[in-house]
Scaffold this motif. Structure first.
Motif: not given
Length: 156
Positions: A37-53
């Motif tokens: 249950r994390v919020g996906i805020v950005w991604s590129d070819r190699n990584y996913i940046l997410f937000q949790f609380r």
């Protein structure tokens, strides 16, 4: 309750831009730690940046097995911090965001009962781009960690 699911096929590019601004569960391959249950805020070819609380985390796509969208009720959304979807350059190194902060660093597990699944509450001192290492400090000891072996990192 799950809705949209995207499975990562090894050797193929994994596009998860459809999950930007949505809440999801990131399942990692093998014995690696996943993120629920994390919020996906950005991604590129190699990584996913997410937000949790209000805290940010980063997942390495090489170790992601699948992403499943999580439907959130209005009541659940009120408890969460608003997601800040941010488009970043493809040439930006996402680990720079965590330099100088205390983070939980989850390492890729190669064996079932590995001695250390990662570093917890470690301060990231600096990033060595040339050698693909980050320098961390945990319990008054300093370590060089290979970026390629990090499956996920999250602010503590």
């Amino acid at each position: 309750m799950a809705a949209n699911k995207r499975v990562h096929e090894p050797g193929k590019e994994f596009d998860c831009s459809g999950f930007h601004g949505k809440y999801a569960t990131i399942n990692m391959s093998g014995q690696d730690v996943g993120y629920a249950r994390v919020g996906i805020v950005w991604s590129d070819r190699n990584y996913i940046l997410f937000q949790f609380r209000g805290r940010y985390g980063l997942a390495n796509k090489a170790y992601v097995k699948d992403i499943t969208e999580v439907r959130m009720t209005e009541r659940m959304l009120r408890k969460e911090t608003p997601l800040e979807v941010c488009p970043w350059s493809e040439h930006f190194n996402p680990y720079l965001r965590f330099v100088g902060q205390r983070c939980d660093i989850h390492m890729h597990q190669t064996r079932m009962f590995e001695a250390s699944p990662g570093f917890f509450g470690a301060k990231i001192l600096y990033l060595d781009r040339e050698n693909g290492l980050i320098r961390i400090k945990e319990n008054s000891k300093q370590f060089n960690v290979s970026i390629a072996m990090i499956c996920g990192i999250m602010e503590s």
